[in-house]
Design an enzyme around this catalytic site. Structure first.
Site, PDB file in Angstrom:
ATOM      1  N   HIS A 271     -10.478   0.029   2.285  1.00  0.00           N
ATOM      2  CA  HIS A 271     -10.213   1.143   3.195  1.00  0.00           C
ATOM      3  C   HIS A 271     -11.490   1.304   3.999  1.00  0.00           C
ATOM      4  CE1 HIS A 271      -9.197   5.616   3.889  1.00  0.00           C
ATOM      5  NE2 HIS A 271     -10.459   5.519   4.224  1.00  0.00           N
TER       6      HIS A 271
ATOM      7  N   ASP B  61       1.469   2.642   3.570  1.00  0.00           N
ATOM      8  CA  ASP B  61       0.530   3.722   3.232  1.00  0.00           C
ATOM      9  C   ASP B  61       1.322   5.012   2.986  1.00  0.00           C
ATOM     10  OD1 ASP B  61      -2.599   5.088   4.629  1.00  0.00           O
ATOM     11  OD2 ASP B  61      -1.723   5.123   2.619  1.00  0.00           O
TER      12      ASP B  61
ATOM     13  N   ARG C 269       1.519   8.712  -6.627  1.00  0.00           N
ATOM     14  CA  ARG C 269       1.013  10.016  -7.094  1.00  0.00           C
ATOM     15  C   ARG C 269       1.100  10.268  -8.594  1.00  0.00           C
ATOM     16  NH1 ARG C 269      -1.648  10.675  -2.475  1.00  0.00           N
ATOM     17  NH2 ARG C 269      -0.386  11.422  -0.729  1.00  0.00           N
TER      18      ARG C 269
ATOM     19  N   HIS D  11       0.838  -1.198   0.000  1.00  0.00           N
ATOM     20  CA  HIS D  11       0.000   0.000   0.000  1.00  0.00           C
ATOM     21  C   HIS D  11       0.870   1.243   0.000  1.00  0.00           C
ATOM     22  CE1 HIS D  11      -3.836   2.015   1.806  1.00  0.00           C
ATOM     23  NE2 HIS D  11      -3.116   2.895   1.154  1.00  0.00           N
TER      24      HIS D  11
END
Lengths: 176, 429, 307
Positions: free
Chosen positions: B181, B306, B66, B62
């Site tokens: 999520h 994350d 971008r 995870h």
């Protein structure tokens, strides 16, 4: 390192006595007089002068307490910014205000005190009584009543001790 | 090009191998593992790994790279450079790019870009719903053929339960996991965890139930659909309890947590440092302990980063309006090694959570050191102390709450596909 | 006692001694406000900027009067008229102001932590004039000043705070300040408006207003807003008023010499009825007067701090 005693207990008492008499004499009476002690020791001196005058003239004399910290020109260089209250329980207009302080040196404290009183009203006149004038003026201000005059050296400190604050009465010179 | 790694303590969680042994890498595969391998030749790069640990390269399930769309925050190039520094040889990148990775052309773009720019393997995760809007399924099959390894609407939860069921059912056709999520957006109108810290700071707070409610729901839906589900960035003790209990009867649940959820509590938010603003939020002491316990008792299968890089201007603002996220890929492994030091988990188990388990979830042929395996290898030292300095991050994102922390354990060298892609300045081997 | 802090960001950062020091200093300044010439030259030549991102007449005016009574120069900047509307960030606004060399900036902002952010960026002193639901330190200081003046002490009192506690910076700052003293703090309001975990701060929670104010020495009423951020906390203002509005006969449950406080502005008829707001127990106007004295004290101490 010895302290030099300028006035001992008896001498302090006599000097305050004399100042009280001089105040009465110069003002030809006490009807318009108001004593204002400058914190901290000036207040106790003013209290003693008040009692002495009251003993002579048999008239009650109002006493005010003035904290001049807010008016000092060096207010932000002070070690402690602690304020004490100003308490003047009478009208300052049209009176003869007698400022009382323990030691006068540069004259700046007196200037601050005068400004403070002027913000409270318009006295007819202001007079200044100090127990010790140690000279070394930085402003053109002079006391009307001085207990003793002692030109101290710059390295010396002239200190007034009063029993109300310090446990004993004396005026001494200390090497600073 | 070949590499001979000598005298390192090799740990392979999959087989249980743990010993001082040599590894010979030829081309992009591990050719031989043996004591005292002798190889000569000018094209053999010899690495002296004595005193270090050699392990399979870590897999991050995870991260946010971008690109496309937010290249000022991070690119595939800078994100993977940061990843290999952190010890990761494979990274799964989430779909909340711009445009959203909900169609073949975005997936193609990412894979092509990774081919030229990436320092490590990049596996795109496709969006569950078109545009992440939560209304219609993406063309999951097309995405699968383009190369996605999982689907997720990460950044959001799929609010429509019926739609999530369809996604769970449909994805089984392709054998890819649904990564969920978990967040009830109506309950999570806040910026920090609801607890004593939020009472003190006056910041609008998110109660743990906002996560736990959807953890419960998603597990129930997966059970109903008899489909596997992976719950990502689990942060609350309540969630861990629900998952632990559910796993007893329904085996197709997996989950991950992130290092910030076992390294910091909500007290870190009291100074209004926006680098502590993350979603799910940093939680209370009991939750931190629960994450550690969950890792220890295998309720939590995977540690993911994350990784959420942000540019300075989006973080250097008032707390309420600052972006959520921590740029974590360069500190994740070291923060996790601390768990070994604390006695929460063994080194083998920790490495398993970064290698074997992610590989199994994503059905990837990586995460192990064995003869014939692809050479994705890291060399690290678990004892080296170093200070976190955000200004020396390779990621464009300097948004870390760990700046100035002294960490123990450092990745020294990373090999991807048989090539050295990262070497720490201090590593002299 | 010496004042060493460059900023006043919250009560959280103050020790008990510092809180009392401000109150004692404010005593002297109150006297200035009661004279004919309401001015002393202490801050002559100093520049005080009020930077208000949230509207407020009361607090801003209070700071302005305080600064002017100390002979300082004041400049008022409000968000709607400033470059904020054009998208300038807080950081840039701060840096621009700093270039004008203010001595102290008072900031009011809708988001917690904004003054703290400012204090990290600029060298001049920052006073938090209210940051979201977080703190409003000068309000708490003037509230404590008022309580101490009326009750003679801050210990041994039962103080009840009523209203939208979860969103109230006034409640938080007061609770933080009163924790240093030996008084009972009770929070009263609809359950939706009391933050869970507040009891960990040492306060008691009581939803029933009549019960809460039984034997109270101080009742502090907070302003109520029905909606915040699109979420309803109470069904209607009318309902709030029925169960949490303070009326004259409810006040009889408190101690005979109870004082009623309100940070203002009041929603008359909602959280406080006219006969209470204007009644004999109300010290609301005195709070305003004390506010100027307390703010004079804060300005004086910050600018005179030990370098």
């Amino acid at each position: 390192m010895k302290n030099k005693v300028l006035l001992d207990k008896k001498a302090v008492e006599r000097t305050i006595n004399r100042i009280a008499h001089e105040i009465i004499e110069k003002n030809k009476g006490v009807e318009e007089l108001r004593l204002i002690g400058i914190r901290t020791r000036g207040v106790h001196l003013a209290q003693r002068i008040k009692q002495t005058i009251e003993g002579i003239e048999h008239i009650s004399l109002p006493l005010g307490v003035l904290d001049i910290t807010m008016y000092r020109d060096d207010v932000f260089k002070l070690k402690s910014p602690e304020l004490k209250k100003t308490d003047i329980p009478f009208d300052v207009n049209n009176i003869t205000a007698i400022l009382v302080d323990d030691v006068m040196q540069t004259g700046r404290t007196t200037r601050a005190a005068i400004d403070a009183i002027m913000d409270l009203g318009r006295p007819k006149r202001i007079q200044l009584a100090v127990l010790v004038d140690r000279g070394d003026r930085e402003l053109p201000i002079h006391p009307d009543y001085a207990g003793i005059i002692h030109s101290a050296n710059p390295e010396e400190d002239v200190m007034v001790r009063l029993s109300e604050v310090d446990g004993k009465d004396e005026v001494i010179v200390v090497a600073s | 090009m070949s590499i001979l790694i000598k005298k390192g303590r090799v740990i392979d969680p999959k087989s249980g191998l743990d010993g001082v042994i040599d590894i010979f890498v030829n081309g992009n595969r591990i050719e031989k593992i043996d004591t005292h391998i002798r190889k000569t030749g000018s094209d053999i790069h010899v690495i002296d790994a004595s005193g270090q640990i050699v392990a399979p390269g870590l897999i991050d399930t995870h991260a946010h790279l971008r690109e496309p769309g937010y290249e000022w925050k991070e690119t595939i190039r800078t994100g993977t450079m940061a990843a290999v520094k952190g010890g990761f040889t494979s990274v799964v990148c989430m779909a909340n790019t711009n445009p959203v990775n909900d169609n073949k052309s975005v997936t193609d773009y990412i894979i092509q870009k990774a081919r030229t720019d990436a320092s490590c393997r990049v596996f795109p995760c496709g969006a569950i719903t078109k545009g992440l809007k939560g209304e219609e399924l993406s063309e999951i099959g097309e995405l699968y053929e383009a190369g996605i390894v999982a689907i997720s609407d990460d950044g959001k939860s799929v609010k429509n339960s019926a739609l999530l069921v369809k996604a769970l059912e449909y994805s089984q056709l392709f054998g890819i996991p649904v990564i969920s999520h978990c967040e009830d957006e109506d309950l999570s109108k806040g910026y920090v965890h609801e607890g004593k810290a939020s009472v003190l700071s006056g910041l609008d707070a998110i109660p743990a139930i906002a996560e736990e409610l959807i953890v419960s729901r998603d597990i129930a839906l997966a059970n109903y659909a008899n489909a596997p589900i992976h719950l990502t960035h689990v942060s609350s003790g309540g969630s861990a309890d629900i998952i632990q209990h559910a796993k007893k009867s329904f085996k197709k649940i997996t989950c991950d947590t992130c290092p910030h959820y076992f390294s910091l509590t909500d007290e870190a938010t009291l100074g209004f440092d926006t680098n502590t603003k993350v979603n799910p939020p940093l939680r209370g002491k009991e939750d931190v302990e629960a994450m550690k316990e969950g890792l220890r008792n295998n309720t939590i299968d995977i540690i993911a980063t994350d990784h959420a890089p942000h540019e300075g201007t989006s973080k250097d603002v008032e707390f309420d309006i600052a972006s959520f996220g921590i740029s974590g890929i360069e500190t994740a492994f070291a923060l996790s090694l601390a768990l070994v030091g604390e006695g929460v988990i063994t080194l083998h188990e920790l490495l398993r959570k970064f290698t074997v388990n992610p590989a199994r979830l994503l059905r990837l042929p990586y995460g192990q050191i064995a003869p014939g395996a692809i050479a994705d290898i890291i060399i690290f030292n678990p004892d080296v102390e170093w200070k976190v300095d955000r200004n020396s991050f390779l990621s464009k994102g300097k948004n870390t709450p760990f700046h100035g922390w002294k960490l123990k354990g450092k990745n020294l060298l990373t090999i991807v596909d048989g090539r050295i892609v990262y070497r720490d300045k201090s590593f002299k081997g | 006692m010496n004042w060493t802090k460059k900023d006043l960001l919250g009560i959280t950062e103050l020790s008990k001694e510092e809180i009392l020091f401000v109150l004692d200093t404010a005593d002297s300044f109150k006297e200035v406000s009661q004279r004919d010439i309401k001015k002393v030259p202490t801050l002559r030549g100093k520049t005080v900027i009020t930077l208000f991102y949230e509207p407020s007449t009361r607090t801003r005016t209070s700071f302005e009067i305080a600064a002017k009574r100390l002979s300082a120069d004041t400049i008022n900047i409000s968000a709607s008229t400033s470059s904020y509307v054009k998208g300038e960030t807080l950081r840039d606004t701060a840096k621009n102001l700093e270039a004008m060399n203010p001595d102290v900036t008072i900031i009011r902002h809708s988001m917690p932590g904004a003054p703290h952010m400012l204090a990290r960026i600029v060298d001049s002193s920052i006073i938090n004039g209210g940051d979201g639901a977080h703190e409003h330190p000068t309000q708490a200081l003037l509230d404590l000043f008022t309580m101490r003046e009326k009750k003679g002490t801050l210990d041994g009192l039962k103080i009840v705070i009523v209203g939208d506690i979860i969103h109230s910076r006034v409640a938080r700052s007061n609770i933080f300040a009163l924790r240093h003293f030996d008084s009972e703090i009770v929070c009263c309001g609809p359950p939706t408006m009391i933050p869970p975990h507040i009891e960990e701060l040492g306060v008691t929670v009581e939803y029933n207003l009549k019960k809460a104010i039984r034997n109270a020495d101080v009742i502090m009423m907070l302003r109520i807003q029905k909606e915040r951020g699109g979420v309803t906390y109470i069904p209607s203002i009318k309902e709030y008023s029925t169960f949490f509005g303070l009326s004259r006969d409810l006040v009889t449950n408190a101690k005979k010499n109870v004082i009623i406080m309100h940070p203002g502005p009041m929603n008359r008829g909602v959280e406080i009825m006219d006969d209470v707001a204007d009644g004999p127990y109300s010290v609301i106007l005195e709070q305003v007067e004390n506010g100027v004295a307390v703010r004079m004290a804060v300005l004086y101490l910050l600018l005179g701090r030990e370098a």
